[in-house]
Scaffold this motif. Structure first.
Motif, PDB file in Angstrom:
ATOM      1  N   HIS A   7     -24.713  30.041 -10.377  1.00 25.89           N
ATOM      2  CA  HIS A   7     -25.560  30.564 -11.468  1.00 25.89           C
ATOM      3  C   HIS A   7     -25.086  32.063 -11.902  1.00 25.89           C
ATOM      4  CE1 HIS A   7     -29.390  32.222 -13.240  1.00 25.89           C
ATOM      5  NE2 HIS A   7     -29.455  30.794 -13.571  1.00 25.89           N
ATOM      6  N   ASN A  58     -29.707  21.597   2.168  1.00 29.79           N
ATOM      7  CA  ASN A  58     -30.633  22.236   1.103  1.00 29.79           C
ATOM      8  C   ASN A  58     -30.038  23.642   0.907  1.00 29.79           C
ATOM      9  OD1 ASN A  58     -31.636  19.779   0.672  1.00 29.79           O
ATOM     10  ND2 ASN A  58     -33.578  20.382   1.902  1.00 29.79           N
ATOM     11  N   ASP A  59     -29.847  24.508   1.994  1.00 28.33           N
ATOM     12  CA  ASP A  59     -29.686  25.899   1.729  1.00 28.33           C
ATOM     13  C   ASP A  59     -28.222  26.003   1.224  1.00 28.33           C
ATOM     14  OD1 ASP A  59     -31.702  27.545   2.499  1.00 28.33           O
ATOM     15  OD2 ASP A  59     -31.615  26.941   4.458  1.00 28.33           O
ATOM     16  N   GLY A  92     -39.041  32.399  -3.061  1.00 24.38           N
ATOM     17  CA  GLY A  92     -39.091  32.215  -4.624  1.00 24.38           C
ATOM     18  C   GLY A  92     -37.407  31.861  -4.901  1.00 24.38           C
ATOM     19  N   PHE A  93     -36.998  30.731  -5.615  1.00 27.52           N
ATOM     20  CA  PHE A  93     -35.601  30.544  -6.057  1.00 27.52           C
ATOM     21  C   PHE A  93     -35.149  31.722  -6.887  1.00 27.52           C
ATOM     22  CE2 PHE A  93     -32.313  28.714  -8.544  1.00 27.52           C
ATOM     23  CZ  PHE A  93     -31.200  28.517  -7.717  1.00 27.52           C
ATOM     24  N   GLN A  94     -35.936  32.156  -7.751  1.00 26.99           N
ATOM     25  CA  GLN A  94     -35.408  33.196  -8.582  1.00 26.99           C
ATOM     26  C   GLN A  94     -35.081  34.552  -7.822  1.00 26.99           C
ATOM     27  OE1 GLN A  94     -35.244  32.445 -12.004  1.00 26.99           O
ATOM     28  NE2 GLN A  94     -33.992  34.300 -11.567  1.00 26.99           N
ATOM     29  N   GLN A  95     -36.066  34.771  -6.958  1.00 25.95           N
ATOM     30  CA  GLN A  95     -35.548  36.096  -5.764  1.00 25.95           C
ATOM     31  C   GLN A  95     -34.389  35.715  -5.340  1.00 25.95           C
ATOM     32  OE1 GLN A  95     -38.834  34.607  -6.702  1.00 25.95           O
ATOM     33  NE2 GLN A  95     -40.279  35.931  -5.700  1.00 25.95           N
ATOM     34  N   ALA A 130     -25.392  26.996  -5.743  1.00 24.82           N
ATOM     35  CA  ALA A 130     -26.278  26.926  -7.037  1.00 24.82           C
ATOM     36  C   ALA A 130     -26.435  28.401  -7.281  1.00 24.82           C
ATOM     37  CB  ALA A 130     -27.286  26.272  -7.120  1.00 24.82           C
ATOM     38  N   ASN A 181     -27.833  24.001   6.893  1.00 23.55           N
ATOM     39  CA  ASN A 181     -28.840  23.204   6.314  1.00 23.55           C
ATOM     40  C   ASN A 181     -28.353  22.787   4.961  1.00 23.55           C
ATOM     41  OD1 ASN A 181     -31.188  22.904   4.331  1.00 23.55           O
ATOM     42  ND2 ASN A 181     -32.311  23.025   6.222  1.00 23.55           N
ATOM     43  N   GLU A 191     -26.777  24.101  -0.736  1.00 23.91           N
ATOM     44  CA  GLU A 191     -26.682  23.628  -2.327  1.00 23.91           C
ATOM     45  C   GLU A 191     -27.206  24.764  -3.124  1.00 23.91           C
ATOM     46  OE1 GLU A 191     -27.545  19.593  -2.961  1.00 23.91           O
ATOM     47  OE2 GLU A 191     -27.485  19.794  -4.990  1.00 23.91           O
ATOM     48  N   LEU A 192     -28.424  25.170  -2.457  1.00 20.26           N
ATOM     49  CA  LEU A 192     -29.152  26.304  -3.188  1.00 20.26           C
ATOM     50  C   LEU A 192     -28.098  27.487  -3.271  1.00 20.26           C
ATOM     51  CD1 LEU A 192     -32.605  26.072  -1.920  1.00 20.26           C
ATOM     52  CD2 LEU A 192     -31.822  25.553  -4.328  1.00 20.26           C
TER      53      LEU A 192
END
Lengths: 701, 149
Positions: B26, B15-16, B121-124, B22, B13, B18-19
């Motif tokens: 980060h 999106n996955d 949750g993206f933070q998690q 990221a 995926n 990229e996240l």
């Protein structure tokens, strides 16, 4: 032969008989002594009261009678007795011949010749004619007696009686002075039958007659009957009465007491008087005897009547008893025939001793047509009949009861029956022969039903298998579905949240305050949906996972959950009331989820309370289950919606009041139901809620 | 030294990807991240074949492996890696959306080194990536290079 007339006292020999026999012996002694003394007198005094030959005759006759009278006479002694009797006979016979031929053989002087001449000048020492006759008769009688032949006994008695008559006549002659009677010897006057001789002959005759008291002429005399009595009384009367009266009258006439006419009349009168008396006396005796007899007869008649009555009574009783027995047997037979079960008895040869109506009907016959026949004669199928007979033999030989759970019987119409048979060994009443009692129950319908049930069961099992397979397929699809949900639904949510976050953090983006708020709402919504998906997956797993039961210490579980709730209880005042809870048999992980849901709900819904009170308890429920409950003083709920409380996604509060997905209680219900329990709840808005669940009691292994 | 070794991310995926990238960024993870779009590509990389033929020799520090992928899925990759004597020393971390028990069981049976469910949750998620990166790239001592021969 000897025993036939043995003089030894026999068993049952009556006392008159013994007395008479004793008389015979005494007579023998008397006669012997008479002869003996006569001879002795000749020898010593050269003279005597009888002639030597007469004396010799008496001596021999007496000895003969004595020998005969002695018990258990030996052959030699018997020979001697016979010899003596023959000698007596010869003496008499020779003497008589001498008289007849008027000659002298010299036998008269064989003894004491020198003395005889002085007394008997003409025919010296010859016994009188009558004496000789008496010797012939007596000798012959003794010989017949000794021969012991019953056919001679009448002759013997006739001879004896004749000799006694002769002697009696002589005696009368002496008494009544009629010399003709005793001196019947006109040929040789002077040689008369002397008185001692008369006496001797009579005694000898009596002795001979008395030898056989139980037979012949003496029978009547020795008999105990009235006739015997009369015979004993009367027998001597005709002899002695005329003798005595005749003699008395003779003497009186000679003395000149009365004339001859008067004497004749007196004689007649005396005879009439005395005989009348005697007859009267005896008639009375007879009369008495007859009376006794009549009475005895009467008694016998009465006894007879009684006996007949008793026989009749007994017969009636027997008849009644037989009728009762028949009725009882008929009743038993009726019962046996009414029983709708085959009852039969057979002997070892396979012959039917008994068959009730049920079994007879199975053969298409009546019971009496079956009894007495064998299994083979009744048209039973060969192999079936052989099986029956074999089982019968087995039971009879072993003496053990046998249960045949199933055997077939084919009726004459060809219908196959299934029988359950019990065979019991017994001994046939009456003969005691070994036999077998059989009881067969027709279980055809039962076995048919069983077969039917088995078939249905098999069908059912097949259907269950099919259904299970269907369900398994559906379950797999569901699993695939939830897998997809889990994986594919959570992905996009994560992306939304991820990019929203990246957007908010991007230093290059110039977003207004409002835009930031929207982004925050988007992020929350995504997270909320993620939680929903997670809960839904969890709920789905709860329904599918296996229940692994172990013994659970409920209090430990509750305390563990309370500890885990600690973060949510921070800055809260909560009063926990936890009662001792019983152990339960359940899946610890699942039940922990139940407590976790219920207690976290209680904590959540009491958060507006200054002081929250949460009570955990349990109660025994009668119906083999235990009830657990959690009570709080929280927000409560409207009982109107109590039915919705345990539904999936059903919420009674707004999300902004109390967060949640509406899955928790649905999960509780699902878990409790999978354990075989029930759930329900009570609540009042603003007061509190009570949630209950039950678990069935552990089943003892 | 180990920090210089690349991380292999196997994820279909975008999106996955990229996240995840990221999140790596980060957290300032310096390691190169090689992205394989499906299991086949990952295996090509590991065996230096296909488009990775002639790539610099050396194994990745760790493999982050998604489960559900087109063509060759995560389980297949895991099975191949753990079935190869040369590769089985490589740490493999499942990074997936699935919390399914069956997936957990299967992967652990095949010898997976860790199983991480991606939080919504993206933070998690960022936190999780940070911790993973920290652990595998910094804290964990990788097997010595000698073993791979």
């Amino acid at each position: 032969m000897i025993q036939a007339w043995s003089p030894a006292p026999r068993e049952g020999e009556s006392s008159p008989e013994r007395l008479v026999k004793a008389c015979s012996e005494v007579a023998a002694w008397v006669v012997s002594l008479l002869g003996g003394f006569g001879l002795l007198s000749w020898a010593i005094r050269s003279t005597s009261f009888i002639v030597p030959n007469t004396a010799l005759g008496f001596l021999l006759a007496g000895i003969s009678l004595l020998l005969i009278a002695r018990p258990r006479t030996t052959g030699l002694l018997r020979m001697a007795a016979r010899l003596c009797a023959i000698t007596v006979f010869i003496i008499g016979a020779l003497t008589l011949v001498e008289y007849g031929l008027k000659s002298d053989f010299g036998i008269d002087r064989l003894l004491f010749e020198e003395h005889l001449a002085r007394f008997y000048p003409v025919v010296p020492g010859r016994p009188a004619l009558l004496t000789a006759a008496c010797f012939i008769l007596g000798g012959a009688a003794l010989l017949l007696l000794e021969l012991q032949r019953p056919k001679f006994w009448l002759w013997m008695e006739v001879l004896t009686a004749t000799s006694m008559m002769i002697a009696l006549l002589a005696l009368i002659g002496y008494i009544c002075k009629v010399p003709l009677f005793y001196g019947w010897n006109s040929l040789f006057p002077g040689v008369t039958m002397s008185l001692p001789t008369v006496f001797g002959v009579i005694t000898l005759g009596l002795g001979i007659l008395c030898r056989r008291p139980a037979g012949g002429l003496m029978t009547l005399v020795t008999s105990r009957t009235a006739s015997g009595s009369i015979a004993r009384r009367l027998l001597l009367a005709p002899v002695f009465i005329p003798l005595v009266t005749g003699w008395v009258l003779l003497v009186a006439r000679e003395k000149g007491f009365y004339n001859p006419e008067f004497a004749g009349w007196l004689l007649s009168f005396t005879n009439i008087f005395v005989f009348t008396l005697i007859i009267w006396w005896n008639a009375q005796l007879l009369h008495k005897a007859e009376k006794v007899r009549e009475q005895a007869e009467g008694n016998v008649r009465m006894l007879n009547a009684q006996l007949e009555e008793r026989v009749a009574q007994r017969t009636a009783e027997l008849y009644q008893a037989s009728k009762t027995l028949q009725a009882s047997e008929a009743r038993l037979r009726q019962i046996i025939d009414l029983v709708p079960v085959y009852i039969f008895a057979k002997n070892r040869d396979g012959l039917f001793l008994l068959a009730n109506r049920a079994i007879a009907q199975a053969f298409g016959l009546r019971p009496n047509e079956v009894e007495g026949k064998t299994q083979f004669e009744l048209g039973t199928k060969r192999e079936e009949a052989e099986n029956y007979v074999q089982a019968d033999r087995e039971v009879i030989d072993s003496g053990q009861l046998k249960l045949i759970p199933q055997e077939t019987f084919t009726s004459p119409e060809g219908v196959v029956h299934v029988l359950q048979t019990t065979k019991i060994p017994f001994a046939a009443s009456g003969t005691g022969d070994p036999a077998v009692l059989g009881i067969s129950v027709d279980i055809t319908d039962l076995t048919n039903a069983q077969t039917q049930v088995r078939k249905l069961n098999q069908e059912l099992e097949q259907r269950v298998r099919d259904r299970t397979a269907d369900l398994e397929t559906v379950n797999k699809e569901l699993e695939a579905f939830s897998y997809s949900v889990s994986h594919d639904l959570r992905g996009p949510l994560r992306h939304i949240d991820g990019f929203v976050d990246l957007l908010r953090q991007d230093p290059d983006s110039r977003l207004s305050e409002n835009a930031h708020r929207f982004l925050s709402l988007i992020s929350n919504a995504a997270k909320q949906m993620g939680k929903l998906v997670d809960d839904l997956l969890h709920f789905s797993r709860t329904g599918r996972s296996e229940v692994r039961r172990t013994t659970i210490r409920m209090n430990d579980l509750v305390e563990e959950v309370v500890r885990e709730l600690a973060p949510e209880c921070e800055n809260r005042v909560i009063k926990w009331h936890i009662s001792p809870l019983p152990e339960a048999e359940a899946d610890p992980a699942l039940i922990k989820q139940v407590w976790a849901n219920l207690l976290s709900n209680a904590v959540k819904y009491t958060r507006d309370r200054a002081e929250a009170e949460i009570t955990v308890g349990s109660r025994r429920n009668g119906a083999a289950e235990t009830e657990f409950y959690v009570k709080d003083n929280g927000a409560g709920f409207d009982m109107q919606y109590a039915g919705k409380l345990f539904g999936v996604f059903q919420r009674l509060h707004h999300a902004e009041e109390f967060e949640g997905t509406g899955i928790g209680l649905a999960n509780v219900r699902r878990i409790v139901q999978r354990h075989g329990g029930r759930t329900w709840a009570n609540g009042t808005v603003g007061v509190g809620a009570s949630v209950y669940f039950t678990l069935p009691d552990p089943i003892d292994p | 030294m180990s920090s210089l070794r690349p991380i292999l991310l196997v994820e279909d995926n975008l999106n996955d990807i990229e996240l995840t990238l990221a999140a790596f960024k980060h957290n300032r993870l310096a390691n190169e991240v090689i992205v394989a779009r499906h299991g086949g590509e990952a295996l090509d990389y590991l065996y230096c074949r296909g488009k990775y033929q002639g790539r610099p020799v050396g194994h990745p520090l760790v493999i982050f492996l998604d489960l559900k992928m087109p063509m060759v899925d995560g389980l297949e990759v895991l099975r191949t890696v753990k079935g190869d004597d040369a590769l089985k020393v490589l740490p493999v971390v499942m990074l997936t959306s699935s919390r399914e028990e069956s997936d957990l069981v299967k992967t652990y049976r095949l010898g997976v080194n860790a199983y991480v469910v991606k939080p919504v949750g993206f933070q998690q998620f960022t936190d999780a990536i940070k911790q993973l990166g920290m652990f595998w790239a910094v804290i964990n001592e990788p097997p010595p290079e000698a073993i791979k021969a």
